[in-house]
Design a protein around this motif. Structure first.
Motif, mmCIF file in Angstrom:
data_model
loop_
_atom_site.group_PDB
_atom_site.id
_atom_site.type_symbol
_atom_site.label_atom_id
_atom_site.label_comp_id
_atom_site.label_asym_id
_atom_site.label_seq_id
_atom_site.Cartn_x
_atom_site.Cartn_y
_atom_site.Cartn_z
ATOM 1 N N VAL A 262 0.835 -1.200 0.000
ATOM 2 C CA VAL A 262 0.000 0.000 0.000
ATOM 3 C C VAL A 262 0.868 1.248 0.000
ATOM 4 C CG1 VAL A 262 -1.700 1.308 1.324
ATOM 5 C CG2 VAL A 262 -1.950 -1.168 1.079
ATOM 6 N N THR A 263 1.960 1.224 0.760
ATOM 7 C CA THR A 263 2.878 2.362 0.792
ATOM 8 C C THR A 263 3.483 2.606 -0.598
ATOM 9 O OG1 THR A 263 3.403 1.910 3.111
ATOM 10 C CG2 THR A 263 4.943 3.302 1.886
ATOM 11 N N SER A 264 3.880 1.522 -1.273
ATOM 12 C CA SER A 264 4.432 1.650 -2.625
ATOM 13 C C SER A 264 3.388 2.189 -3.603
ATOM 14 C CB SER A 264 4.953 0.290 -3.103
ATOM 15 O OG SER A 264 5.976 -0.187 -2.253
ATOM 16 N N LEU A 265 2.134 1.726 -3.455
ATOM 17 C CA LEU A 265 1.069 2.230 -4.328
ATOM 18 C C LEU A 265 0.845 3.723 -4.108
ATOM 19 C CD1 LEU A 265 -1.572 -0.651 -4.214
ATOM 20 C CD2 LEU A 265 -0.218 0.085 -6.177
ATOM 21 N N ARG A 266 0.838 4.108 -2.797
ATOM 22 C CA ARG A 266 0.676 5.542 -2.511
ATOM 23 C C ARG A 266 1.791 6.356 -3.172
ATOM 24 N NH1 ARG A 266 -0.366 4.835 3.975
ATOM 25 N NH2 ARG A 266 -2.537 4.077 3.857
ATOM 26 N N LYS A 267 3.042 5.889 -3.080
ATOM 27 C CA LYS A 267 4.173 6.597 -3.667
ATOM 28 C C LYS A 267 4.036 6.651 -5.186
ATOM 29 C CE LYS A 267 9.214 6.526 -3.833
ATOM 30 N NZ LYS A 267 10.451 5.798 -3.392
ATOM 31 N N LEU A 268 3.616 5.506 -5.779
ATOM 32 C CA LEU A 268 3.467 5.451 -7.224
ATOM 33 C C LEU A 268 2.369 6.400 -7.698
ATOM 34 C CD1 LEU A 268 4.145 4.150 -9.957
ATOM 35 C CD2 LEU A 268 2.492 2.341 -9.408
ATOM 36 N N VAL A 269 1.240 6.410 -6.987
ATOM 37 C CA VAL A 269 0.141 7.302 -7.367
ATOM 38 C C VAL A 269 0.574 8.757 -7.234
ATOM 39 C CG1 VAL A 269 -2.159 8.076 -6.703
ATOM 40 C CG2 VAL A 269 -1.666 5.636 -6.862
ATOM 41 N N THR A 270 1.346 9.053 -6.175
ATOM 42 C CA THR A 270 1.832 10.426 -5.984
ATOM 43 C C THR A 270 2.745 10.837 -7.138
ATOM 44 O OG1 THR A 270 1.693 10.174 -3.588
ATOM 45 C CG2 THR A 270 3.085 11.949 -4.427
ATOM 46 N N GLU A 271 3.650 9.920 -7.536
ATOM 47 C CA GLU A 271 4.547 10.234 -8.642
ATOM 48 C C GLU A 271 3.779 10.406 -9.955
ATOM 49 O OE1 GLU A 271 7.317 7.045 -8.646
ATOM 50 O OE2 GLU A 271 8.475 7.801 -6.914
ATOM 51 N N VAL A 272 2.789 9.530 -10.169
ATOM 52 C CA VAL A 272 1.986 9.659 -11.400
ATOM 53 C C VAL A 272 1.236 10.975 -11.412
ATOM 54 C CG1 VAL A 272 0.006 8.700 -12.624
ATOM 55 C CG2 VAL A 272 1.792 7.176 -11.771
ATOM 56 N N ARG A 273 0.685 11.347 -10.250
ATOM 57 C CA ARG A 273 -0.041 12.623 -10.178
ATOM 58 C C ARG A 273 0.899 13.790 -10.432
ATOM 59 N NH1 ARG A 273 -3.624 13.287 -4.987
ATOM 60 N NH2 ARG A 273 -4.673 11.575 -6.118
ATOM 61 N N SER A 274 2.119 13.700 -9.843
ATOM 62 C CA SER A 274 3.089 14.782 -10.063
ATOM 63 C C SER A 274 3.465 14.876 -11.542
ATOM 64 C CB SER A 274 4.326 14.529 -9.201
ATOM 65 O OG SER A 274 5.308 15.502 -9.446
ATOM 66 N N ALA A 275 3.674 13.705 -12.171
ATOM 67 C CA ALA A 275 4.022 13.714 -13.598
ATOM 68 C C ALA A 275 2.882 14.266 -14.433
ATOM 69 C CB ALA A 275 4.376 12.295 -14.045
ATOM 70 N N THR A 276 1.643 13.920 -14.035
ATOM 71 C CA THR A 276 0.486 14.432 -14.758
ATOM 72 C C THR A 276 0.406 15.946 -14.659
ATOM 73 O OG1 THR A 276 -0.689 12.361 -14.319
ATOM 74 C CG2 THR A 276 -2.015 14.253 -14.958
ATOM 75 N N ASP A 277 0.666 16.455 -13.449
ATOM 76 C CA ASP A 277 0.663 17.921 -13.283
ATOM 77 C C ASP A 277 1.733 18.574 -14.145
ATOM 78 O OD1 ASP A 277 -1.396 17.638 -11.499
ATOM 79 O OD2 ASP A 277 -0.114 17.711 -9.704
ATOM 80 N N SER A 278 2.923 17.940 -14.219
ATOM 81 C CA SER A 278 4.005 18.501 -15.033
ATOM 82 C C SER A 278 3.619 18.520 -16.509
ATOM 83 C CB SER A 278 5.288 17.681 -14.840
ATOM 84 O OG SER A 278 5.699 17.724 -13.483
ATOM 85 N N ILE A 279 2.972 17.424 -16.955
ATOM 86 C CA ILE A 279 2.543 17.353 -18.354
ATOM 87 C C ILE A 279 1.495 18.423 -18.640
ATOM 88 C CG2 ILE A 279 1.314 15.921 -20.030
ATOM 89 C CD1 ILE A 279 2.692 13.496 -18.743
ATOM 90 N N ALA A 280 0.570 18.598 -17.662
ATOM 91 C CA ALA A 280 -0.459 19.622 -17.869
ATOM 92 C C ALA A 280 0.173 21.016 -17.970
ATOM 93 C CB ALA A 280 -1.462 19.567 -16.721
ATOM 94 N N THR A 281 1.170 21.308 -17.115
ATOM 95 C CA THR A 281 1.855 22.613 -17.146
ATOM 96 C C THR A 281 2.576 22.807 -18.492
ATOM 97 O OG1 THR A 281 2.155 22.532 -14.753
ATOM 98 C CG2 THR A 281 3.560 24.054 -16.005
#
Length: 318
Positions: A262-281
């Motif tokens: 679960v901790t790894s999933l949380r980290k992965l989701v956080t990284e994906v969200r961060s990457a998504t924000d970067s792509i949107a910017t």
């Protein structure tokens, strides 16, 4: 059962096994008591049947005329007076003879009873008339054989002890040939067997209980907690709730591995969200650049048009 915890289910399984063991020990003890009692009955039956055969032999001599009836009866009585059987030395138990009316014919230790009607004169420890029991038991018997439980003191003692009597009727002479064996030692043997069984059951209880508790702790340690907790956590994670609380578990356990996942999933989701924000910017910046390029292109085209007009005016002037 579904509401019980895993530990309680393990304990219930151990308790059921130990209860079954205790029931088996009790049944074994009852079986042993029955076997001992049957063994005493068989020994008593064999001995009295042998004594009856001796009397029947003298009765046959009297019937054939080889001996007068009185002498045959006296010889039969004397033969049984000296006969002994049973016990460690084979000389503990004795035989006796009564008439079917309760008159004494022969008792090796009470010669004064010979020829006496003893009805109502011999009572056991509970006040029951023993001779009346003999007479009534023989009258109620259909085959001329009867087992009579009594309370009677051992020779030379006064304390009444349980004694099983067995009598066989001698037809023609109206005799009852019988003997008895004390059964108080049966209870002593059973008590000894009971203590042995209890010791064995207690030892098995301790061994099985210890193994069950160790197995329960080992399984719970590998799981890290109750299996129902792990199932509930996995259900929450499957529905997308990565913030579900996870109990603290030992490293290497199932719950520990689940917490790490679960901790790894949380980290992965956080990284994906961060990457998504970067792509949107970056997309926004690219759109703005395109707009600037389009605006500059329009300005350049306007300038070119102006230049072209100027060139036409110049050409006309030339």
């Amino acid at each position: 059962m579904n509401k019980l915890s895993f530990k309680m289910k393990i304990l219930l399984m151990i308790g059921t096994a130990l209860t079954a063991l205790l029931i088996m020990a009790i049944l074994s003890l009852l079986q042993e008591r029955r076997l001992i009692t049957e063994s005493r009955k068989d020994m008593l039956t064999t001995a009295v049947q042998s004594a009856h055969s001796i009397v029947a032999g003298y009765q046959a001599k009297a019937t054939s005329g080889a001996m007068p009836p009185e002498e045959a009866q006296k010889a039969a009585s004397e033969a049984l007076r000296l006969a002994r059987y049973g016990g460690a030395d084979g000389k503990t138990e004795y035989f006796y003879i009564w008439t079917t009316e309760g008159v004494g014919v022969m008792h090796p230790f009470r010669p004064e009873w010979t020829g006496q009607n003893m009805l109502g004169k011999i009572k056991d420890g509970s006040g029951v008339d023993i001779i009346a029991q003999f007479v009534d038991g023989m009258r109620a018997s259909k085959d001329g054989k009867a087992f009579i439980p009594t309370m009677f003191p051992r020779p030379g003692q006064t304390a009444a002890l349980p004694k099983l009597q067995y009598l066989v009727k001698v037809d023609g002479w109206n005799w009852m040939v019988g003997s008895g064996v004390y059964t108080d030692d049966v209870d002593a043997l059973l008590r000894k067997a009971l203590w042995s069984s209890l010791a064995l059951v207690l030892a098995v209880f301790l061994v099985v209980g210890a193994i069950g508790l160790l197995a329960s702790r080992s399984v719970l340690r590998q799981i890290g907690g109750e299996p129902t907790d792990a199932i509930a956590i996995m259900s929450e994670v499957a529905e997308g709730n990565l913030d579900t609380p996870i109990p603290t578990a030992d490293p290497g356990s199932m719950l520990g591995g689940l917490a790490h996942m679960v901790t790894s999933l949380r980290k992965l989701v956080t990284e994906v969200r961060s990457a998504t924000d970067s792509i949107a910017t970056a997309s926004t910046e690219i759109a703005q650049g395109n707009n600037d390029l389009a605006r500059r292109t329009e300005d350049t085209a306007s300038n070119l048009q102006t230049t072209a007009s100027s060139m036409e005016e110049l050409t006309s002037t030339v």
